[in-house]
Each structure stands twice: as C-alpha cells, then as structure tokens.
Design an enzyme around this catalytic site. Structure first.
Site, PDB file in Angstrom:
ATOM      1  N   TYR A 132     -31.405  46.054  -7.749  1.00  0.00           N
ATOM      2  CA  TYR A 132     -31.891  46.886  -8.855  1.00  0.00           C
ATOM      3  C   TYR A 132     -33.339  46.632  -9.390  1.00  0.00           C
ATOM      4  O   TYR A 132     -33.876  45.538  -8.819  1.00  0.00           O
ATOM      5  CB  TYR A 132     -31.059  46.433 -10.109  1.00  0.00           C
ATOM      6  CG  TYR A 132     -31.195  45.211 -10.884  1.00  0.00           C
ATOM      7  CD1 TYR A 132     -31.978  45.271 -12.094  1.00  0.00           C
ATOM      8  CD2 TYR A 132     -30.908  43.865 -10.290  1.00  0.00           C
ATOM      9  CE1 TYR A 132     -32.210  44.263 -12.732  1.00  0.00           C
ATOM     10  CE2 TYR A 132     -31.098  42.778 -11.126  1.00  0.00           C
ATOM     11  CZ  TYR A 132     -32.018  42.984 -12.346  1.00  0.00           C
ATOM     12  OH  TYR A 132     -32.306  41.688 -12.947  1.00  0.00           O
ATOM     13  N   LYS A 171     -33.815  40.759  -5.910  1.00  0.00           N
ATOM     14  CA  LYS A 171     -33.458  41.234  -7.185  1.00  0.00           C
ATOM     15  C   LYS A 171     -31.845  41.963  -7.064  1.00  0.00           C
ATOM     16  O   LYS A 171     -31.930  42.972  -6.931  1.00  0.00           O
ATOM     17  CB  LYS A 171     -34.344  42.125  -7.747  1.00  0.00           C
ATOM     18  CG  LYS A 171     -34.252  42.120  -9.313  1.00  0.00           C
ATOM     19  CD  LYS A 171     -35.355  42.871  -9.848  1.00  0.00           C
ATOM     20  CE  LYS A 171     -35.419  43.012 -11.237  1.00  0.00           C
ATOM     21  NZ  LYS A 171     -35.382  41.604 -12.193  1.00  0.00           N
ATOM     22  N   GLU A 226     -36.896  29.551 -13.496  1.00  0.00           N
ATOM     23  CA  GLU A 226     -37.281  30.257 -14.218  1.00  0.00           C
ATOM     24  C   GLU A 226     -36.248  30.674 -15.366  1.00  0.00           C
ATOM     25  O   GLU A 226     -35.156  30.008 -15.689  1.00  0.00           O
ATOM     26  CB  GLU A 226     -37.357  31.679 -13.549  1.00  0.00           C
ATOM     27  CG  GLU A 226     -36.030  32.033 -12.558  1.00  0.00           C
ATOM     28  CD  GLU A 226     -36.441  32.960 -11.472  1.00  0.00           C
ATOM     29  OE1 GLU A 226     -37.205  33.960 -11.750  1.00  0.00           O
ATOM     30  OE2 GLU A 226     -35.875  32.902 -10.416  1.00  0.00           O
ATOM     31  N   LEU A 266     -37.806  34.275  -8.406  1.00  0.00           N
ATOM     32  CA  LEU A 266     -38.098  35.946  -8.077  1.00  0.00           C
ATOM     33  C   LEU A 266     -39.343  36.308  -8.589  1.00  0.00           C
ATOM     34  O   LEU A 266     -40.035  35.819  -9.128  1.00  0.00           O
ATOM     35  CB  LEU A 266     -37.344  36.430  -9.313  1.00  0.00           C
ATOM     36  CG  LEU A 266     -37.454  38.120  -9.185  1.00  0.00           C
ATOM     37  CD1 LEU A 266     -36.603  38.680  -8.306  1.00  0.00           C
ATOM     38  CD2 LEU A 266     -36.845  38.780 -10.418  1.00  0.00           C
TER      39      LEU A 266
END
Length: 286
Positions: A33, A148, A181, A206
């Site tokens: 996505y 992702k 993260e 990411l």
C-alpha cells in the site's frame, strides 16, 4: 455525501466497493500500500510514493498494475469524487484473486483499491503546537519492514497500545533496546549534545517518503545529521523527540512512557522542520 472507492476499474459507493473473498490481500496480506497526503486537492510527494510503490511491488514479485501516469489519474479522480481538498488518499495493490494456496498463482491479475478521506488539518496543527505523548514497546514485526506491505498487525497492536495509554504514537525498539521506528512513523531525536539523529534505513526501517523529504530540508537548512541508532533511554534524555509520516508530517513528542522530553514543549528543530516541510509540500504538490 457518500464516499466513493475505486476497485479494479470501477468507482462505487463504499458499501458496494468490494473485493473477492479469495483476494490474496485478505487471505495472506499478500499486497502493498501507499498513502499520499492531499493538499489543496493535489498529491504531496507524488514521485517519492510512486517510486516506493514500485520497489515494494518488485520485492514481492507483484506485477505493476498500470503506469504511474494512469495510476495518478485514478488517484486524482478518487480524490475529486470524494471532494477531498485536505486529506489522504490510500492505495492498495494485492496479488489478486485465486484459489487459496500459499504459492503464487499463475493466472491472477493484481487488485487495485483506492480510497480517499478528508482530514481536519487544524486538529493536527493544534496537536503539533502543543506536542504529543509517546510510549514504547518491543518491535515484533517481520524482517522486511522496508517493504510497505498490508501485513500491519504488529503495527496495529503497537498503535492500540499507544491509544490505551493515552498516547499518540508507539516507538518500537529491537532486542538491543534501540528504537527502530514508530507504529506508523519514522523516529528522530535531538540528543543531549544537540545532535539530530535518526536511524538509517539499512536496518529494517521503512524508507519513509516524508523522512526522505525532511532529510533534504535538513541539508538545505544546514543542520548537522547523524544517521545512527539511539536507545529508548537516549530518547528519554533527549532535548527533542519527533516523528515523521505522510499523515503526521513532523509531529513533536513531548513525553515518552510518561517521562517529559526536554522542557515538555515542542522543540525548535521539530517546529522549524514542520513549518518548512508543509510549506514545500504544499507548494510542490501535483
């Protein structure tokens, strides 16, 4: 006004926009996505998100469903039909529909789903001006967080942990106690010595598109940056902690697990970066 979604070539009201029960996104989280911020009805950081989409699809060996130009048309039409001026547009691409089997199907066409929604920017700006709370917990995600994917259950659990503790975001940490993260953000600190730090993206991080845009702004502003890990304890002792994402832009965290960060107010670095990022993103949105 009824919201409209795009699914595999058709624009339909949300209640009628469906995918097959054997879509591999539903069965296996076999898909990816992207999320674009919508500013003045235009897409922020369009090229960066599109490039990451292609990287994610390539990593999972999912066929690119259409050209970037064609996909841009779909994104903008979904935005238009939902009358979104300020908000978000979400894209999901799955491997498609096939009889349930772990191995890749040989005859499935990718599924493409696009939705858009309006966002109250004033609410986010008020939070940024005041600062938000953060919490921490172990990172239990898989080993390819650079892709992702729609497989977000660990992120969901982390975000829920934040909500249950009255916080905005959850910073996750690895086996060495080093922050990886946030549940839906990249993490930054201005450490005790005044150095701006964020973890590099070679360590299962990411490659945030807002992160990349902020990195360019940091260089333009002449701010020294140290791309190396920091621990939860270093974050709690830091002068500033903030997170970045397409949905959050640059969001200061003024506490972590109940520990006040700095003087308990948004710091000058995060405040400045938020201002210049928003100015540039709005100016360059297409």
């Amino acid at each position: 006004m009824s919201r409209v979604a795009y699914v595999n070539g058709a624009y339909n009201p949300h209640g009628q926009a469906v995918v097959h029960i054997e879509d591999r996104g539903f069965q296996f989280a076999d898909g990816v996505y992207e999320v674009w911020s919508v500013m003045d009805g235009r897409l922020a950081d369009f090229d960066g998100h599109m490039a990451r989409l292609n990287r994610s699809l390539d990593a999972l060996k999912i066929e690119i469903p259409m050209t970037a130009a064609a996909l841009g048309v779909v994104l903008r039409e979904t935005i238009r039909r939902n009358r979104v001026r300020e908000g978000m547009v979400y894209l999901q691409v799955t491997r498609g529909t096939a009889a349930r089997d772990h191995a890749f199907p040989t005859d499935a066409a990718p599924s493409v789903i696009v939705t858009a929604k309006s966002v109250d920017r004033a609410r986010g700006q008020a939070m940024a001006a005041k600062g938000a709370a953060g919490v921490t917990q172990p990172d239990i995600r898989w080993g390819r967080c650079d892709i992702k994917t729609v497989g977000l259950l660990p992120n969901v659990l982390a975000k829920q942990a934040a909500r249950e503790r009255g916080a905005y975001e959850c910073l996750m940490y690895d086996d060495m106690g080093l922050v990886t993260e946030g549940a839906s953000t990249n993490a930054w600190i201005v450490d005790e010595e005044g150095r701006l730090r964020t973890r590099d993206t070679q360590a299962n991080i990411l490659r945030g598109i807002t992160r990349e845009a902020v990195l360019k702004l940091i260089a333009a502003e002449g701010i020294a940056l140290d791309e190396r890990p920091f621990s939860v304890e270093e974050a709690k002792r830091a002068r500033e902690v903030f997170v970045t994402a397409a949905s959050a832009f640059v969001m200061p965290l003024i506490s972590l697990d109940g520990v006040k960060i700095g003087d308990g107010k948004p710091g000058p670095v995060a405040t400045r970066l938020r201002d210049v990022y928003l100015e540039q993103a709005r100016r360059e949105a297409i």
